[in-house]
Write an enzyme that holds these catalytic residues in place. Structure first.
Site, mmCIF file in Angstrom:
data_model
loop_
_atom_site.group_PDB
_atom_site.id
_atom_site.type_symbol
_atom_site.label_atom_id
_atom_site.label_comp_id
_atom_site.label_asym_id
_atom_site.label_seq_id
_atom_site.Cartn_x
_atom_site.Cartn_y
_atom_site.Cartn_z
ATOM 1 N N THR A 370 0.638 -1.030 0.000
ATOM 2 C CA THR A 370 0.000 0.000 0.000
ATOM 3 C C THR A 370 0.775 1.252 0.000
ATOM 4 O O THR A 370 0.499 2.075 0.708
ATOM 5 C CB THR A 370 -0.999 -0.046 1.045
ATOM 6 O OG1 THR A 370 -1.416 -1.229 1.456
ATOM 7 C CG2 THR A 370 -1.893 1.000 0.867
ATOM 8 N N THR A 388 1.848 -3.394 -1.388
ATOM 9 C CA THR A 388 1.821 -3.269 0.065
ATOM 10 C C THR A 388 2.483 -4.423 0.788
ATOM 11 O O THR A 388 2.630 -5.518 0.232
ATOM 12 C CB THR A 388 0.343 -3.164 0.546
ATOM 13 O OG1 THR A 388 0.316 -2.875 1.935
ATOM 14 C CG2 THR A 388 -0.423 -4.449 0.300
ATOM 15 N N ASP A 412 -5.526 -9.869 6.210
ATOM 16 C CA ASP A 412 -6.612 -9.442 5.313
ATOM 17 C C ASP A 412 -7.634 -10.555 5.068
ATOM 18 O O ASP A 412 -8.685 -10.313 4.481
ATOM 19 C CB ASP A 412 -6.050 -8.948 3.971
ATOM 20 C CG ASP A 412 -5.643 -7.481 4.033
ATOM 21 O OD1 ASP A 412 -5.995 -6.800 5.008
ATOM 22 O OD2 ASP A 412 -4.972 -7.007 3.096
ATOM 23 N N SER A 441 -8.467 -7.889 -0.754
ATOM 24 C CA SER A 441 -7.805 -6.594 -0.621
ATOM 25 C C SER A 441 -8.806 -5.473 -0.871
ATOM 26 O O SER A 441 -9.871 -5.697 -1.447
ATOM 27 C CB SER A 441 -6.684 -6.510 -1.661
ATOM 28 O OG SER A 441 -6.139 -5.209 -1.707
ATOM 29 N N GLY A 463 -4.154 2.805 2.495
ATOM 30 C CA GLY A 463 -5.096 3.216 3.543
ATOM 31 C C GLY A 463 -6.072 2.125 3.968
ATOM 32 O O GLY A 463 -7.143 2.431 4.507
ATOM 33 N N GLY A 464 -5.716 0.865 3.701
ATOM 34 C CA GLY A 464 -6.584 -0.237 4.137
ATOM 35 C C GLY A 464 -7.991 -0.073 3.609
ATOM 36 O O GLY A 464 -8.192 0.224 2.427
HETATM 37 O O1 DON Z 1 -4.850 -5.068 0.637
HETATM 38 C C1 DON Z 1 -5.342 -4.305 1.440
HETATM 39 O O2 DON Z 1 -6.453 -3.853 1.351
HETATM 40 C C2 DON Z 1 -4.491 -3.880 2.630
HETATM 41 N N1 DON Z 1 -3.513 -4.886 2.914
HETATM 42 C C3 DON Z 1 -3.874 -2.557 2.333
HETATM 43 C C4 DON Z 1 -3.022 -2.050 3.461
HETATM 44 C C5 DON Z 1 -2.806 -0.609 3.421
HETATM 45 O O3 DON Z 1 -3.316 0.101 2.607
HETATM 46 C C6 DON Z 1 -1.935 -0.078 4.486
HETATM 47 N N2 DON Z 1 -1.766 1.321 4.326
HETATM 48 N N3 DON Z 1 -2.182 2.168 5.028
#
Ligand code: DON
Length: 561
Positions: A370, A388, A412, A441, A463-464
């Protein structure tokens, strides 16, 4: 008299300019926007040498693995969305996979409770990395340059070192207490009794050795031989699951993108195992049913409408989305205009409580689908990549002797139905842990094409769970509110993901009046926090200008030429 009007005119111009963000970076031929200025420069140098956007994207990826180890990586995974000048749109899935010996309840304790430490810390948290396979496949199929040409800059940065920025030094020092837990990480990312300071060189010899092996042997330099042995040996010694076979058997996948339209623009985004493209399209298809007045931006009515739509989108996501190789995702229905319209009709004057909202089901079974950086070249190719390690610096474990950090992407997966992961996301059967399955994801690397099928917006963010809402708001800011790419990225964002039932927001993103109005509609105001760090490009064909913008929330850079 004329002079007076002239003065007033210039005053007007200067005020209207000063009310806006700084102008985006302007270029004629090509642009790379990434979370690291050095990595953006690496990409642009490749473009200047005649490489295409894919060559530049691969070079940037390896450079980010050196200069932005928070998320740039060779020990993680991600997604690449490509638009080629001949009109081809495609995506490359290099998401990590669960090891062969992973099992459904591996993150539950003896009492059957989810233990988030197991999915985020230590060797059990790592999926089999995909970045090297994905990047080298993209280069071979869609690039024009050799591995050596695109990887040499990263190798040089690792072996000779690079001057660290103020913000990067701060990040390293902030995580010191976690880094020292692992001898291999401590050795590289901490200093005995001292802190890192701006401008000093960070040299990563072991990483340089690994990069050399990849240059020499291609994917085999990572997935077989010395590096693979180091990963699997240390994994075994520390209770992890990644074996030599897992590494040798890792495969990337080239997949058809998620396609949709929004107010006449074509959206090209990432499909499963990312929920990003589907959730983005489901939200946009619904929001297309509303008309947003120019000055409604930031109003309680606007935030209410978008938040209500998002609740249904995230409820559908939790139920229906997972790795399509393992679970039948009702993709066509989720991204249909009908589903968008159905959600729009459910949006009323007041908020519907989240526990009264549950996912819908497709009308009939479908047969059956990410850090971020954006690149465009002068030939008309565009590449949008999000990659990420999951948490910042992944699980904070460097593979001893190989010099790179490992992901903690296993978090995740939905470890237990009804129990949230580190991003508060829920899931069920569709995203349960299975051997070799890819975890769901939210990454949403996206390319928006104009009515002539040419790249218009290239955007994405980390940003998850907030990635989807970040990308969506930037697209709305450009298309509905006519903002340039810098302003569209800068503007404060908000976020609703159905559960928890709250609207999170950014600093200065909601006035007290707006909050009061939203509460009176039945909303709950959540946390003030930073939402996403986008890197975006807009191409203005009328004036033949490429505009690039890096998110001020981070410390990246748009570099063009
Ligand atoms: O794949 C995903 O949705 C998460 N592993 C993304 C992680 C992420 O964006 C971390 N950053 N803030």
């Amino acid at each position: 008299m004329f002079f007076k009007y002239l003065v007033l005119f210039f005053l007007f111009i200067s005020f209207s300019i000063s009310a806006k963000s700084k102008a985006p970076v302007r270029a004629k031929k090509g642009m790379v926007v990434s979370a690291s200025e050095i990595a953006s420069n690496v990409g642009v140098d490749i473009l200047k040498k005649g490489g295409n956007a894919v060559d530049a994207a691969v070079a940037t990826a390896f450079a980010l693995a050196v200069t932005y180890p928070q998320a740039g990586n060779i020990g993680g995974g991600g997604f690449m969305v490509i638009h080629l000048k001949d009109g081809t749109n495609t995506t490359i899935d290099f998401r990590e996979k669960a090891p062969q010996s992973a099992f459904r309840d591996m993150f539950l304790d003896e009492d059957g409770n989810f233990d988030i430490r197991k999915s985020t810390e230590g060797w059990t948290s790592s999926g089999v990395p995909g970045s090297v396979a994905g990047m080298l496949f993209a280069l071979k199929k869609y690039g024009t340059m050799s591995r050596k040409e695109v990887m040499q800059p990263a190798l040089k940065l690792a072996s000779g070192g690079f001057p660290i920025t103020y913000r990067f030094a701060k990040a390293l020092n902030y995580y010191k207490a976690e880094f020292v837990k692992h001898e291999s990480t401590k050795k590289i990312f901490t200093k005995e009794n001292k802190l890192f300071y701006e401008g000093e060189l960070l040299i990563q010899k072991d990483l340089a050795k690994t990069l050399s092996l990849i240059i020499k042997n291609g994917s085999d330099g990572f997935y077989k031989g010395e590096v693979a042995n180091l990963i699997s040996k240390q994994s075994k010694e520390n209770g992890g699951l990644i074996s030599v076979e897992d590494l040798a058997n890792y495969s990337h996948a080239e997949r058809t993108p998620i396609f949709g339209t929004y107010r006449g623009n074509k959206i090209v985004s990432m499909g499963p195992p990312s929920s990003g493209g589907i959730a983005l399209m489901e939200a946009l298809n619904s929001l297309e049913n509303f008309k947003f007045e120019q000055n409604s931006w930031g109003s309680s009515e606007y935030i209410h409408t978008v938040s209500e739509v998002l609740k249904y989108v995230y409820a559908d996501r939790a139920e229906h989305l997972g790795d399509e190789d393992f679970y039948p995702v009702p993709k066509k229905w989720l991204i249909s205009k009908e589903r968008g319209k159905e959600i729009a009709t459910l949006v009323g004057k007041n908020a519907v409580p989240s526990n009264k909202i549950s996912h819908a089901n497709p009308p009939k079974k479908e047969s059956e689908e990410t850090t971020h950086y954006s690149v465009v070249d002068y030939k008309g190719n565009a590449v949008s990549v999000t990659t990420t390690l999951n948490s910042t610096f992944g699980n904070k474990i460097v593979v001893e002797g190989a010099g790179f950090l490992l992901n903690n992407e296993m978090d995740d997966f939905s470890a237990k139905p009804g129990t949230a992961n580190q991003f508060g996301l829920l899931g069920g059967e569709a995203n349960s842990i299975e051997p070799n399955k890819r975890m769901l994801s939210a990454m949403t690397p996206t390319i928006v094409l104009n009515s002539n099928n040419k790249p218009y917006i290239v955007v994405g963010a980390p940003g998850g769970s907030t990635i989807i809402t970040t990308v969506m708001q930037i697209i709305l800011n450009v298309i509905d509110f006519d903002m340039d790419i810098q302003e569209a990225i800068n503007r404060p964002r908000f976020h609703h993901q159905w559960k928890p039932e709250q609207i999170d927001y950014e600093h200065l993103g909601m006035t007290d009046d707006v909050k009061k109005n939203l509460i009176s509609k039945g909303h709950f105001i959540g946390r003030e926090r930073t939402l996403g760090r986008a890197e975006g490009i807009i191409i203005d064909y009328k004036n033949n200008i490429i505009w690039g913008a890096s998110d001020p929330r981070g410390y990246g850079k748009a570099v063009g030429y």
